[in-house]
Design a protein around this motif. Structure first.
Motif, PDB file in Angstrom:
ATOM      1  N   LEU A 194       7.135  -0.321  -1.773  1.00  0.00           N
ATOM      2  CA  LEU A 194       8.536  -0.347  -1.359  1.00  0.00           C
ATOM      3  C   LEU A 194       9.442  -0.696  -2.535  1.00  0.00           C
ATOM      4  O   LEU A 194      10.499  -0.071  -2.731  1.00  0.00           O
ATOM      5  CB  LEU A 194       8.722  -1.356  -0.222  1.00  0.00           C
ATOM      6  CG  LEU A 194      10.123  -1.430   0.394  1.00  0.00           C
ATOM      7  CD1 LEU A 194      10.417  -0.163   1.189  1.00  0.00           C
ATOM      8  CD2 LEU A 194      10.245  -2.655   1.299  1.00  0.00           C
TER       9      LEU A 194
ATOM     10  N   SER B 107       1.874  -2.486   0.400  1.00  0.00           N
ATOM     11  CA  SER B 107       3.021  -1.742   0.933  1.00  0.00           C
ATOM     12  C   SER B 107       4.329  -2.263   0.351  1.00  0.00           C
ATOM     13  O   SER B 107       5.239  -1.481   0.028  1.00  0.00           O
ATOM     14  CB  SER B 107       3.049  -1.853   2.462  1.00  0.00           C
ATOM     15  OG  SER B 107       1.907  -1.248   3.033  1.00  0.00           O
ATOM     16  N   LYS B 108       4.437  -3.581   0.195  1.00  0.00           N
ATOM     17  CA  LYS B 108       5.667  -4.157  -0.357  1.00  0.00           C
ATOM     18  C   LYS B 108       5.844  -3.775  -1.828  1.00  0.00           C
ATOM     19  O   LYS B 108       6.974  -3.587  -2.294  1.00  0.00           O
ATOM     20  CB  LYS B 108       5.653  -5.673  -0.187  1.00  0.00           C
ATOM     21  CG  LYS B 108       5.886  -6.115   1.260  1.00  0.00           C
ATOM     22  CD  LYS B 108       5.935  -7.628   1.398  1.00  0.00           C
ATOM     23  CE  LYS B 108       6.262  -8.026   2.836  1.00  0.00           C
ATOM     24  NZ  LYS B 108       6.296  -9.505   3.013  1.00  0.00           N
TER      25      LYS B 108
ATOM     26  N   THR C 119      -0.290  -5.230   3.660  1.00  0.00           N
ATOM     27  CA  THR C 119       1.140  -5.516   3.542  1.00  0.00           C
ATOM     28  C   THR C 119       1.571  -5.773   2.104  1.00  0.00           C
ATOM     29  O   THR C 119       2.624  -5.294   1.660  1.00  0.00           O
ATOM     30  CB  THR C 119       1.509  -6.729   4.421  1.00  0.00           C
ATOM     31  OG1 THR C 119       1.135  -6.451   5.769  1.00  0.00           O
ATOM     32  CG2 THR C 119       3.003  -6.996   4.373  1.00  0.00           C
TER      33      THR C 119
ATOM     34  N   LEU D 279       8.529  -4.546   6.965  1.00  0.00           N
ATOM     35  CA  LEU D 279       8.711  -4.737   5.526  1.00  0.00           C
ATOM     36  C   LEU D 279      10.089  -5.290   5.182  1.00  0.00           C
ATOM     37  O   LEU D 279      10.460  -5.366   4.012  1.00  0.00           O
ATOM     38  CB  LEU D 279       8.498  -3.404   4.796  1.00  0.00           C
ATOM     39  CG  LEU D 279       7.089  -2.803   4.880  1.00  0.00           C
ATOM     40  CD1 LEU D 279       7.049  -1.447   4.190  1.00  0.00           C
ATOM     41  CD2 LEU D 279       6.059  -3.743   4.271  1.00  0.00           C
TER      42      LEU D 279
END
Length: 389
Positions: free
Chosen positions: A291, A287-288, A284, A310
Motif C-alpha cells: 500500500l 499488504s501495508k 497484513t 488497511l
C-alpha cells in the motif's frame, strides 16, 4: 472430482461450455463446502455435491494466515513447495475418501449413465481414479502437472525438460541438467502417490487392483492446461492436447464503477494487482508495505484484496474483493500486471500483451515466472523474509 481451486474450475468451465453448446450434458463433482464461482452458474454445467465435514482448505484462516505467509517468505523454495503440496494432498485425499463413501452420490451417478469421465490428473486426487473405475467409464485426464505425462508415454527426458519444481528453462547448462535430473528423481518419488490396495478392493472388489500410474496409463486422452507450444517446446504424442490459454475468453465491458476509475488514469496508466484465487489475502504487514509503495505511484492501481482493514486508502488505489481480471487486462489503459503467475493470469496477460511483474508464491508459479522472464515478458520480484527486490 473435488474442486481444487476456483481458477481450475473456471478453466474447466470454458471446456464445459463448448461441450454443452454441442449438445452434451456436463456434470462436475465438488465437495459441499466448495466455493463454486458465480460465473459458472450459467446452465452449461450441473454441479453434484458430496457430503464433507472439513472446511475447504484454501478458505481456512489457518492456511491463509500461516501457510501463505510461509510460502511468501520462502520465495518459492523447493522444500516449502513440497510441504505445501503435502498439506494439500492430505486434505484432498480425505475429500476423495468422502466422495467414494457417499452412496447417495454414487446412485445418482449410476442413474445418469455417463459416457466418459474427465478427471483431474493430480497426485493429491489419486484416489478419485477409483470412481470412474467403479462406474466402468473411460477416462480423459486433465492436468497442469506436465511431469505426469510420462504415464501417457511422453518421453520427458530430464536432460531437456525442466522439472516443475525448478526455475530452469529448456536452455539448461550441464550443471543445471544434473540438478534437474536429481530433482526430477526426488519429485517423482515424493509426488507419486500410492492408492491403497484395500481402498480399491473395498469399492471395486470385482476388478483387478490398480496403481495410480496404471490408472493414468489407461487414460484415453490427456488435456494439458498449463502448456502452450507458443510459449515453450515440450515433447508430446497424438493423445496429448496442449491447451495452455484455454481459460482465456473474449473481454467484456467493465462494470461502470471500474471503468470510471480506469478512465481517471487513462493518460498515466493502470496497474492490476492479483495473487489468484488460492491466496485470499497477503499477510497484513506485507499488504501495508505494498500500500505504501502503490500510494507513491502516478498510476492507478486496481488491487484484488479481501484482507484486514488497511486504514485510509489513497485515491489512486481501488480495492476489490473480486476482479473481472481478463476483462481488465484487455483494457488499453493497463500497463503492468503484478501477479503470482498462476496459469489463468499468465495466459490472460499474454493474450492481451500486458507485461508482468512476477511474484510467484508456490506450486508451479516459480516455474511459470521463469518461462515469462526467459522470453522477456516479465520481471521477477524476489521476496525472501521481509525483503523485496
Amino acid at each position: 472430482m473435488p474442486g481444487i481451486g476456483k481458477s481450475v474450475t473456471l478453466v474447466f468451465h470454458n471446456l464445459a461450455k463448448v461441450l454443452h453448446k454441442r449438445g452434451h450434458q456436463v456434470y462436475v463433482i465438488v465437495g459441499s463446502n466448495f466455493p463454486i464461482p458465480d460465473s459458472t452458474k450459467d446452465g452449461s454445467v450441473n454441479y453434484l455435491t458430496f457430503k464433507t465435514d472439513k472446511e475447504y482448505i484454501f478458505a481456512s484462516e489457518e492456511f491463509q494466515r500461516n501457510d501463505v505467509k510461509d510460502m511468501i517468505q520462502s520465495d518459492g523454495d523447493m522444500v516449502t513447495n513440497f510441504r505445501m503440496v503435502r498439506t494439500a494432498s492430505e486434505f484432498f485425499t480425505y475429500q476423495c475418501a468422502e466422495m467414494l463413501e457417499d452412496q447417495e452420490l454414487f446412485v445418482k451417478l449410476l442413474s445418469l449413465k455417463f459416457d466418459v469421465a474427465v478427471i483431474g490428473a493430480y497426485p493429491f486426487l489419486a484416489n478419485c481414479q477409483i470412481l470412474p473405475y467403479k462406474l466402468d467409464l473411460p477416462v480423459i485426464s486433465i492436468t497442469s502437472f506436465t511431469s505426469l505425462l510420462g504415464q501417457a508415454g511422453v518421453p520427458l527426458l530430464p536432460s531437456v525438460v525442466p522439472s516443475l519444481f525448478t526455475t530452469f528453462n529448456e536452455d539448461m547448462d550441464f550443471m543445471e541438467r544434473v540438478q534437474n535430473f536429481m530433482i526430477t528423481l526426488v519429485s517423482n518419488f515424493i509426488s507419486t502417490p500410492s492408492i491403497p490396495a484395500e481402498l480399491v478392493q473395498r469399492h471395486v472388489s470385482h476388478k483387478p487392483i490398480k496403481t495410480f500410474n496404471e490408472f493414468l496409463r489407461d487414460s484415453i486422452l490427456w488435456l494439458v492446461i498449463s502448456v502452450n507450444p507458443a510459449l515453450e517446446p515440450i515433447p508430446t504424442l497424438p493423445n496429448v492436447i496442449l491447451l495452455g490459454g484455454m481459460g482465456v475468453k473474449q473481454p467484456a465491458a467493465l462494470p461502470d464503477h471500474l471503468e470510471a476509475f480506469v478512465q481517471k488514469f487513462k493518460s498515466q496508466g493502470v496497474v492490476v494487482v492479483s495473487f489468484g484465487s488460492v491466496v485470499k489475502y497477503l499477510p497484513t504487514e506485507i499488504s501495508k508495505r505494498f500500500l505504501g509503495v502503490f500510494s507513491k505511484l502516478k498510476y492507478g492501481v486496481v488491487w484484488r484484496y479481501s484482507g484486514e482493514d488497511l486504514g485510509e486508502i489513497p485515491p489512486n488505489i481501488k480495492l476489490m474483493s473480486w476482479l473481472p481480471q481478463g476483462d481488465l487486462l484487455a483494457h488499453d489503459s493497463v500497463k503492468v500486471f503484478l501477479s503470482h503467475c498462476g496459469n489463468a493470469g499468465l495466459y490472460e496477460a499474454l493474450f492481451n500483451g500486458v507485461p508482468v511483474l512476477a511474484m510467484p508464491i508456490a506450486g508451479d508459479q516459480p516455474y511459470n515466472a521463469e518461462r515469462l522472464v526467459k522470453r522477456e515478458l516479465a520481471i521477477k520480484m524476489s521476496h525472501c523474509g521481509n525483503v523485496f527486490s
